[in-house]
Design an enzyme around this catalytic site. Structure first.
Site, short mmCIF file in Angstrom:
data_model
loop_
_atom_site.label_atom_id
_atom_site.label_comp_id
_atom_site.label_asym_id
_atom_site.label_seq_id
_atom_site.Cartn_x
_atom_site.Cartn_y
_atom_site.Cartn_z
N SER A 1 20.76 80.63 26.23
CA SER A 1 19.36 80.48 25.85
C SER A 1 19.12 81.03 24.45
O SER A 1 19.84 80.67 23.52
CB SER A 1 18.50 81.20 26.91
OG SER A 1 17.16 80.85 26.77
N ASP B 1 18.90 72.20 34.11
CA ASP B 1 18.08 72.97 33.18
C ASP B 1 17.03 72.05 32.58
O ASP B 1 17.35 71.12 31.85
CB ASP B 1 19.00 73.53 32.08
CG ASP B 1 18.26 74.39 31.05
OD1 ASP B 1 17.02 74.42 31.07
OD2 ASP B 1 18.94 75.03 30.25
N HIS C 1 17.46 76.64 34.23
CA HIS C 1 17.83 77.22 32.94
C HIS C 1 18.63 78.52 33.14
O HIS C 1 19.55 78.81 32.38
CB HIS C 1 16.56 77.49 32.13
CG HIS C 1 16.81 78.08 30.80
ND1 HIS C 1 17.55 77.44 29.83
CD2 HIS C 1 16.43 79.27 30.25
CE1 HIS C 1 17.62 78.21 28.75
NE2 HIS C 1 16.96 79.32 28.98
#
Lengths: 197, 365
Positions: free
Chosen positions: B146, B311, B344
């Site tokens: 991320s 995700d 995610h």
């Protein structure tokens, strides 16, 4: 990939080319190319095989070739290799056309379904299982098998020039000259250097 | 595994990419394993939005494992028998590194909302000063998921001489307007908290916990996936004896409320706003006329770009875009879409393919 096929392919690749290997598997051929300082990249659908490739330090994109290759256009590749993959594709002709959008030249290898041992198996009424076609009919990934004649017809019908062809015997050595008179009968595999103008 | 907790102090004025500066800073960081005599076994791990420097090991007091404990340790993906792992807490965060809750030496009050807007570049530049202080010439690899992956990307563009490999996981080179919209809602929720005091809540000795709690609940929904919610909670009703409050019917409500509640205890509201702003404005191509390919031409590292199929915050398309820009720039870049079960947040959870992708990439010569 068998070392004989590798060495035949290496002969076809001009020096300084940037090579795209379609169906790069465990990355063996990419590793060979890298060791010869040939810039290269692979496309492979199988995650596990890509992960094995990563250990060799080669770079690979996960991608289903049947879903098109347009992202690879204009990325500066000038030679595409598709070894032992075309028969696994849903749309082989489309893939060939896509290849020529990426680069002007490519090398393609095919298992020859016209090989005499295969014909013999069919004569016996069974789908052939051999070293180059190891899986049973219901398990095989090979859904578009063809003979040497079929493949060369496809090229002719689609204005694809065969710059060079190498026919291989059961041990994947080039056919001895007298056998080339009927390569579609004697060759177990064929390697083509193709070009589209 | 040898774990060390450290702090790096930079005493000079630190100039920021967007102009402005901070009068020095402190970075808290942890290290795992040992730096070899040649100092060529160092790996930098960058944390995501609300992560900290506690990436590996298990906290003795709280029994809580580090956020990437499944990946860092002896015989794990990043094997600490072989590698020396450095894990800093980023500037602007709230786990000990200089951030909005830190006292501003000029005013003797917390920076609060006046803490300057940082860029991911500034994080990486501060990590680069940390690198120098450790006398490490080059990271063997910089990686993270991320926002951590965005730092790895920034490293490879902005400090190409000091990074050999980058692992860019569940990340993007540019977040979408939908992402920005979600962040904006979270920020507004915090700002509307009656205790926010226009960002001066620390001076007023208050805490905008309600705002933080709801912002986190919203964030949490985006970190997971529809199927994850379905598998984990379905439509199960919350056990009547374990309800956070009487208005709750379903397990999922209780879970989210609990996560938000926990988060609001320890996270700083100004940090939340700042970090989401940093995420929104991340654009490593910005200094290259918004041309990502041109930006990537500076990169010398090999890239491993990983995405997860479930995700929806930073979907696979983002990773692919980055990957193809890298190929166009002539960089060695590999891309795999892994299967995830946690949306995610999948980047936090080990599975066989994920682990071997990282270790194979890290270990090749």
């Amino acid at each position: 990939m068998h070392k004989n096929i590798e060495s035949q392919l290496l002969k076809l690749i001009p020096p300084q080319s940037k090579v795209l290997d379609l169906g790069s598997g465990n990355g063996e051929f990419l590793e060979k190319l890298s060791k010869k300082n040939i810039s290269c990249h692979g496309i492979e659908i199988d995650t596990k095989k890509i992960i094995i490739s990563l250990a060799k330090g080669v770079s690979v994109t996960q991608k289903d070739i049947d879903k098109g290759l347009k992202e690879f256009c204009g990325l500066g590749f000038d030679f595409v290799v598709m070894a032992n993959s075309i028969q696994c594709l849903r749309r082989p002709l489309e893939a060939l056309n896509n290849i020529f959008e990426i680069a002007n030249e490519c090398a393609v290898t095919i298992p020859n379904f016209g090989y005499w041992k295969i014909r013999l198996k069919l004569l016996n009424g069974k789908m052939p299982v051999s070293s180059s076609l190891p899986a049973k009919w219901y398990e095989t990934k090979n859904i578009h098998l063809c003979t040497i004649k079929d493949f060369e017809d496809l090229c002719a019908d689609n204005n694809i020039t065969i710059k060079k062809r190498v026919y291989l015997d059961a041990d994947l050595n080039p056919l001895k000259s007298w056998f080339t008179l009927n390569s579609n009968f004697f060759a177990s595999e064929a390697i083509y250097h193709l070009e589209k103008k | 595994m040898k774990i060390q907790q450290n702090s790096f102090e930079y005493k000079e004025s630190f100039h920021l990419l967007n102009g402005g500066s901070i009068p020095g800073f402190e970075l808290v960081y942890e290290t795992y394993g040992e730096l070899n005599p040649n100092k060529n076994n160092a790996v930098l791990v960058c944390h995501a939005f609300s992560g900290s420097h506690r990436a590996a090991g298990v906290d003795k007091e709280t029994d809580k494992p580090g956020w990437w404990n499944e990946f860092i340790g002896p015989n794990k993906a990043i094997d600490t028998n072989k590698y020396f792992v450095v894990s800093p807490n980023n500037l602007g965060s709230c786990y000990g590194s200089t951030g909005p809750a830190t006292l501003n030496p000029a005013t003797k009050k917390p920076f609060g909302k006046d803490f300057p807007l940082l860029d991911v570049y500034d994080w990486v530049a501060s990590q680069n000063l940390l690198r120098k202080s450790l006398d490490i010439q080059s990271w063997e690899m910089v990686l993270g998921g991320s926002l951590g992956g965005m730092q790895a990307l920034e490293w490879s563009i902005s400090f190409p001489e000091n990074i050999k490999k980058a692992g860019i996981i569940a990340a993007t080179s540019l977040i979408s307007s939908q992402n920005i919209a979600l962040n904006q809602v979270a920020r507004d929720i915090i700002r509307k908290d009656i205790n926010f005091e226009d960002g001066d809540y620390l001076i007023a000795n208050k805490k905008p916990r309600d705002g933080l709690r709801v912002a986190r609940m919203l964030g949490h929904i985006t970190y997971l996936s529809e199927s994850n919610f379905k598998n984990r909670f379905g439509r199960k009703l919350q056990d009547i004896n374990n309800k956070i409050d009487s208005s709750i019917n379903f397990e999922v409500e209780n879970y989210l409320r609990y996560q938000g509640e926990k988060f609001s205890e320890y996270f700083d509201a100004n940090s939340y706003i700042l970090l989401t702003k940093i995420m929104d404005s991340f654009n490593p191509a910005g200094r290259y006329n918004d041309n990502l390919v041109d930006a990537l031409r500076h990169c010398k590292a090999k890239l491993l770009i990983l995405s997860f199929d479930d995700d929806w915050l930073f979907p696979t398309e983002y990773s692919k875009e980055l990957h193809f820009a890298a190929i166009m720039a002539g960089i060695n870049s590999s891309f795999i879409e892994l299967s995830g079960n946690n949306g995610h947040d999948s980047f936090l959870y080990a599975n066989e393919e994920y682990v071997s992708a990282i270790s194979n990439f890290l270990n090749h010569a």
